[in-house]
Design a protein around this motif. Structure first.
Motif, short mmCIF file in Angstrom:
data_model
loop_
_atom_site.label_atom_id
_atom_site.label_comp_id
_atom_site.label_asym_id
_atom_site.label_seq_id
_atom_site.Cartn_x
_atom_site.Cartn_y
_atom_site.Cartn_z
N THR A 90 -4.10 1.30 -2.20
CA THR A 90 -3.22 0.72 -2.75
C THR A 90 -1.75 1.13 -2.15
N ASN B 104 -5.20 8.44 -3.45
CA ASN B 104 -6.04 7.14 -3.70
C ASN B 104 -7.43 7.24 -4.24
N VAL C 119 0.31 -0.33 -9.49
CA VAL C 119 -0.27 -0.86 -8.34
C VAL C 119 -1.31 -2.24 -8.61
N ARG D 261 -0.44 -8.47 -4.48
CA ARG D 261 -0.84 -7.37 -5.05
C ARG D 261 -0.05 -6.30 -4.46
N PHE E 147 1.50 -2.67 -3.26
CA PHE E 147 1.50 -1.91 -2.05
C PHE E 147 2.42 -0.90 -1.94
#
Length: 256
Positions: free
Chosen positions: A21, A134, A164, A102, A104
């Motif tokens: 992410t 991550n 995220v 989504r 990032f």
């Protein structure tokens, strides 16, 4: 003869999770689509900042041909040095069109994807101060990390989950070398947990985290960072940065 109009449309494609992410500006890394619906022939990633560039990875050549085949949902991403740290949007495009966005995160600090995380308190995963890690929650497990301070410092521990687009409700705890709890924090569907510790002395410390309901899988990603008072606030306070309006390219091949 009476005729009536009939309307129809494709089901929308849905992007639910990526293999990571976030990434460091000036770095290149692999990024894969790992969860979603109707993402057949996913061959384009679209970021809201044009300085984040994705190219589809390729596999072996097709039989009886020298032409290599693109790997669906698998990309090599490069973040240009000029991209400011902050939160951006990413979408995937394929046979059924372009997906929902989504989040990032782009950081100036190192941002790495862990192949595995320790679930054993006695052997925690090393957590370098000032670096973003991550990972994803594992069902019915706790994740254990350890960071070390060389000198006394004010410390901030941030868990990025909601920010995220993760389904994770974060539970966070920091302990000293003897296992004594120094602070705990729990997030919700509305916010992520964060812990501040003032004048923490030199030594090794343990961070334990998990989803509050002990769920896990690819839709429960998170990023973890321990930062000292001297680190750049632009990296550790990404929740305050506005998510940029997505930049849509002039041409995208959606398939038929």
């Amino acid at each position: 003869m009476i005729t009536e109009s009939v309307f129809a449309q494709f089901h929308a494609c849905e992007l639910r999770a990526l293999s990571r992410t976030g990434g460091q500006r000036g770095a290149a890394f692999d990024l894969d689509v790992v969860a979603g619906d109707r993402l057949n022939e996913a061959n384009v990633l679209v970021f809201s900042n044009p300085g984040i560039i994705a190219e589809q990875r390729t596999g072996a050549a097709m039989p009886f041909s020298d032409q290599v085949a693109g790997l669906s949902g698998k990309f090599r991403v490069r973040v240009e040095e000029a991209v400011p740290p902050g939160a951006y949007e990413v979408r995937v495009s394929g046979r059924h069109g372009i997906s929902n966005p989504r989040a990032f995160l782009v950081t100036s600090a190192a941002n790495q994807l862990l192949p595995a995380v320790s679930h054993v308190p006695a052997a925690p995963t090393e957590l370098p101060v000032g670096e973003f890690l991550n990972a994803s929650c594992t069902v019915a497990q706790r994740d254990w990390f350890r960071f070390e301070l060389k000198e006394t410092a004010d410390i901030r521990v941030d868990l990025f989950a909601r920010r995220v687009d993760s389904r994770m409700i974060g539970q966070l705890k920091v302990m000293d070398a003897e296992g004594k709890s120094l602070a705990t924090a729990r997030g919700s569907d509305e916010f992520d947990p964060m812990i501040r510790l003032a004048q923490l002395g030199p030594g090794k410390y343990t961070v334990m985290l998990h989803d509050f309901l002990y769920r896990g899988g690819s839709e429960f990603p998170y990023q973890l960072v321990v930062s000292s008072a001297g680190d750049s606030p632009s990296d550790v306070q990404l929740s305050l940065i506005h998510i940029s309006e997505p930049t849509r390219p002039e041409r995208i091949s959606y398939g038929v």
